[in-house]
Design an enzyme around this catalytic site. Structure first.
Site, PDB file in Angstrom:
ATOM      1  N   CYS A   1       6.384  -4.074  15.878  1.00 39.75           N
ATOM      2  CA  CYS A   1       6.081  -3.072  16.912  1.00 39.75           C
ATOM      3  C   CYS A   1       4.636  -3.247  17.382  1.00 39.75           C
ATOM      4  O   CYS A   1       3.743  -3.519  16.575  1.00 39.75           O
ATOM      5  CB  CYS A   1       6.286  -1.662  16.376  1.00 39.75           C
ATOM      6  SG  CYS A   1       7.983  -1.359  15.864  1.00 39.75           S
TER       7      CYS A   1
ATOM      8  N   CYS B   1       3.358   8.585   0.563  1.00 37.79           N
ATOM      9  CA  CYS B   1       4.014   7.732   1.551  1.00 37.79           C
ATOM     10  C   CYS B   1       4.207   6.358   0.907  1.00 37.79           C
ATOM     11  O   CYS B   1       3.246   5.731   0.472  1.00 37.79           O
ATOM     12  CB  CYS B   1       3.109   7.639   2.784  1.00 37.79           C
ATOM     13  SG  CYS B   1       3.702   6.483   4.023  1.00 37.79           S
TER      14      CYS B   1
ATOM     15  N   CYS C   1       1.710  -1.203  15.677  1.00 37.51           N
ATOM     16  CA  CYS C   1       1.711  -1.058  14.209  1.00 37.51           C
ATOM     17  C   CYS C   1       1.039  -2.251  13.535  1.00 37.51           C
ATOM     18  O   CYS C   1       1.411  -3.402  13.755  1.00 37.51           O
ATOM     19  CB  CYS C   1       3.150  -0.909  13.722  1.00 37.51           C
ATOM     20  SG  CYS C   1       3.312  -0.869  11.937  1.00 37.51           S
TER      21      CYS C   1
ATOM     22  N   CYS D   1      -0.598   6.539   9.768  1.00 36.12           N
ATOM     23  CA  CYS D   1       0.666   5.906  10.158  1.00 36.12           C
ATOM     24  C   CYS D   1       0.384   4.584  10.836  1.00 36.12           C
ATOM     25  O   CYS D   1      -0.428   4.498  11.741  1.00 36.12           O
ATOM     26  CB  CYS D   1       1.405   6.769  11.159  1.00 36.12           C
ATOM     27  SG  CYS D   1       1.808   8.367  10.546  1.00 36.12           S
TER      28      CYS D   1
ATOM     29  N   GLU E   1       0.828  -1.207   0.000  1.00 37.14           N
ATOM     30  CA  GLU E   1       0.000   0.000   0.000  1.00 37.14           C
ATOM     31  C   GLU E   1       0.862   1.257   0.000  1.00 37.14           C
ATOM     32  O   GLU E   1       1.962   1.274   0.537  1.00 37.14           O
ATOM     33  CB  GLU E   1      -0.915  -0.001   1.227  1.00 37.14           C
ATOM     34  CG  GLU E   1      -1.946  -1.116   1.120  1.00 37.14           C
ATOM     35  CD  GLU E   1      -2.895  -1.201   2.308  1.00 37.14           C
ATOM     36  OE1 GLU E   1      -4.059  -1.543   2.083  1.00 37.14           O
ATOM     37  OE2 GLU E   1      -2.471  -0.950   3.443  1.00 37.14           O
TER      38      GLU E   1
ATOM     39  N   CYS F   1       6.579  -6.364   7.616  1.00 34.46           N
ATOM     40  CA  CYS F   1       7.738  -5.898   8.392  1.00 34.46           C
ATOM     41  C   CYS F   1       8.037  -6.935   9.451  1.00 34.46           C
ATOM     42  O   CYS F   1       7.130  -7.491  10.061  1.00 34.46           O
ATOM     43  CB  CYS F   1       7.424  -4.550   9.048  1.00 34.46           C
ATOM     44  SG  CYS F   1       8.828  -3.895   9.976  1.00 34.46           S
TER      45      CYS F   1
HETATM   46  N1  SAH Z   1       9.496   1.170   9.757  1.00 33.29           N
HETATM   47  C1  SAH Z   1       9.726   2.557   9.742  1.00 33.29           C
HETATM   48  C2  SAH Z   1       8.850   3.319   8.782  1.00 33.29           C
HETATM   49  C3  SAH Z   1       7.407   2.915   8.721  1.00 33.29           C
HETATM   50  S1  SAH Z   1       6.441   3.228  10.155  1.00 33.29           S
HETATM   51  C4  SAH Z   1       9.624   3.126  11.123  1.00 33.29           C
HETATM   52  O1  SAH Z   1       9.197   2.434  12.029  1.00 33.29           O
HETATM   53  O2  SAH Z   1      10.007   4.288  11.282  1.00 33.29           O
HETATM   54  C5  SAH Z   1       6.154   4.972  10.001  1.00 33.29           C
HETATM   55  C6  SAH Z   1       5.733   5.673  11.278  1.00 33.29           C
HETATM   56  O3  SAH Z   1       4.435   5.262  11.703  1.00 33.29           O
HETATM   57  C7  SAH Z   1       6.655   5.374  12.444  1.00 33.29           C
HETATM   58  O4  SAH Z   1       7.079   6.571  13.039  1.00 33.29           O
HETATM   59  C8  SAH Z   1       5.790   4.596  13.403  1.00 33.29           C
HETATM   60  O5  SAH Z   1       6.220   4.826  14.714  1.00 33.29           O
HETATM   61  C9  SAH Z   1       4.427   5.151  13.098  1.00 33.29           C
HETATM   62  N2  SAH Z   1       3.326   4.268  13.508  1.00 33.29           N
HETATM   63  C10 SAH Z   1       3.301   2.938  13.443  1.00 33.29           C
HETATM   64  N3  SAH Z   1       2.117   2.459  13.896  1.00 33.29           N
HETATM   65  C11 SAH Z   1       1.376   3.536  14.252  1.00 33.29           C
HETATM   66  C12 SAH Z   1       0.047   3.698  14.748  1.00 33.29           C
HETATM   67  N4  SAH Z   1      -0.748   2.655  14.981  1.00 33.29           N
HETATM   68  N5  SAH Z   1      -0.385   4.945  14.987  1.00 33.29           N
HETATM   69  C13 SAH Z   1       0.408   6.017  14.721  1.00 33.29           C
HETATM   70  N6  SAH Z   1       1.649   5.929  14.217  1.00 33.29           N
HETATM   71  C14 SAH Z   1       2.140   4.694  13.989  1.00 33.29           C
HETATM   72 FE1  SF4 Z   2       7.889  -2.138  11.133  1.00 33.61          FE
HETATM   73 FE2  SF4 Z   2       5.667  -0.863  11.825  1.00 33.61          FE
HETATM   74 FE3  SF4 Z   2       7.687  -1.058  13.545  1.00 33.61          FE
HETATM   75 FE4  SF4 Z   2       7.938   0.557  11.374  1.00 33.61          FE
HETATM   76  S1  SF4 Z   2       6.503   0.832  13.090  1.00 33.61           S
HETATM   77  S2  SF4 Z   2       9.444  -0.917  12.190  1.00 33.61           S
HETATM   78  S3  SF4 Z   2       6.746  -0.655   9.887  1.00 33.61           S
HETATM   79  S4  SF4 Z   2       6.478  -2.772  12.735  1.00 33.61           S
END
Ligand code: SAH
Ligand code: SF4
Length: 372
Positions: free
Chosen positions: A115, A104, A118, A364, A91, A111
């Site tokens: 996290c 974006c 996420c 995000c 996406e 991934c």
């Molecule tokens: N993997 C990279 C880039 C993709 S995530 C990283 O982690 O930086 C992009 C951004 O989205 C990151 O700053 C992450 O902390 C944020 N993010 C992830 N899950 C989220 C959520 N559920 N709500 C708000 N931001 C989120």
């Molecule tokens: Fe991966 Fe999501 Fe963590 Fe970014 S925030 S490193 S995309 S699991």
């Protein structure tokens, strides 16, 4: 299946031309057709002789990822779902905002870092994207916008029902200039620095004058904190911007939210960040997803003040975007505001990211590459 000409870098196109006995500049011409003009048909490369076009077309395609669907949010955000040649789904998101229009992009299918906040991370990892699969997302979005604009359509809510009958890639619309995309952020699915070379090659093509022509300072790469990647990024000559997903002010909380912190704890990550800001003299953005009760305590304010002291930076607070099955909660808007106010005297700049596209799971951390 014929091989995709778009998967070749300029150097590889030059090697191809040498092999065919063609002058080297032909490679530059082809690259411009592919990435700057964005043609979807080799026969449209009109400064190549008919014979050369025919030979290329016999051997190669110029396919872009197939657009499966678009979903529009009322705030103007559009989520794009693409199918890659091997059937995997990714996406991308288009986010218009006043005088900016940001795309974006994803760098991996899924991934592996998992996290807790996420959606992408919950679904596991399939594979790295090739560099051209990353830059093609920007090109495909640009073509889609160009085609919508030429049809005089404004964005509307809901899935784009006309999509099934729209040919894709769209026919090239040569009379539409492309001021539509001003910024690109590598913040979609995946960890860019676990796919470093492809990420940088894609960013270079998005930036290059003979590519998509987006200013390096308008291209931001976000990492969860891979020290090796941050160090390598310090050596990249282009002025791309760096964002670090900080998300906690101490190792205990960060490891709960981001398992990668157990491998690369804050001390190591922050040392790499300081190396970058010292070497490049540039500001870094810290992203901080706010999870109620976990990382918005008074002690976080204090700890963030210490952690970020002396680093030229901006702290971007992102209230958690919920996703299906997410058990964590976002703080109330009042509590976000209060947290930001307490930080202002301690951190050079604090912003709160308005969540764009959250209602269509395009915010995000909400990208999962689901087709249903
Ligand atoms: N993997 C990279 C880039 C993709 S995530 C990283 O982690 O930086 C992009 C951004 O989205 C990151 O700053 C992450 O902390 C944020 N993010 C992830 N899950 C989220 C959520 N559920 N709500 C708000 N931001 C989120
Ligand atoms: Fe991966 Fe999501 Fe963590 Fe970014 S925030 S490193 S995309 S699991």
């Amino acid at each position: 299946m014929t091989s995709n000409l778009r998967s070749l870098t300029l150097a590889q196109l030059e090697a191809l031309c040498a092999e065919l006995g063609w002058p080297r500049y032909t490679a530059g011409q082809v690259f411009i057709w592919l990435w700057q003009k964005g043609v979807n048909d080799i026969t449209a490369m009109t400064n190549l002789s008919k014979e050369r076009r025919a030979l290329l077309a016999e051997r190669h395609s110029v396919r872009l990822p197939e657009l499966l669907r678009t979903v529009n949010d009322e705030d103007g955000t559009t989520k794009f779902t693409f199918r890659l040649e091997d059937g995997n789904v990714i996406e991308s998101v288009f986010i218009p905002d006043n005088d900016r229009a940001t795309v974006c992009v994803s760098t991996q299918v899924g991934c592996k870092l998992g996290c807790a906040f996420c959606y992408t991370g919950q679904l596991g990892f399939k594979r790295n994207l090739a560099w051209n699969e990353i830059s093609a997302q920007v090109l495909a979005v640009r073509q889609y916008l160009g085609s919508r604009k030429s049809q005089g359509e404004s964005s509307k809510s809901g899935t784009a029902p006309d999509f099934a009958i729209s040919p894709f890639p769209f026919p090239l619309i040569t009379n539409v200039p492309f001021p539509l995309i001003t910024n690109v952020v590598f913040m979609g699915m995946g960890e860019p620095f676990l796919n470093f070379d492809a990420t940088i090659e894609a960013a270079k093509t998005i930036n290059a004058e003979n590519g998509l022509g987006i200013g390096a300072r308008h291209i931001t790469i976000s990492t969860s904190g891979i020290p090796e990647g941050i160090k390598a990024f310090t050596q990249v000559p282009q002025q791309f911007r760096l964002a670090l997903s900080l998300n906690a002010s101490d190792d205990e909380t960060r490891s709960k939210l981001m398992p990668v912190n157990k491998l690369h704890p804050l001390k190591e990550v922050m040392a790499a960040i300081r190396t970058y800001t010292d070497a490049r003299g540039k500001r870094v953005t810290f992203e901080y997803v706010l999870v109620d009760g976990m990382n918005n305590r008074d002690k976080d304010v204090k700890q963030l003040g210490v952690l970020l002291k002396g680093i030229p930076c901006k702290l971007n607070l992102i209230p958690l975007n919920p996703y299906p099955g997410c058990e964590l909660e976002a703080p109330t808007p009042e509590s976000v505001e209060a947290f930001a106010r307490k930080l202002w005297p301690l951190v050079p700049a604090v912003t709160v990211r308005r969540s764009k596209g959250a209602s269509i799971l395009a915010g995000c951390g909400q990208l999962a590459g689901l087709t249903e």
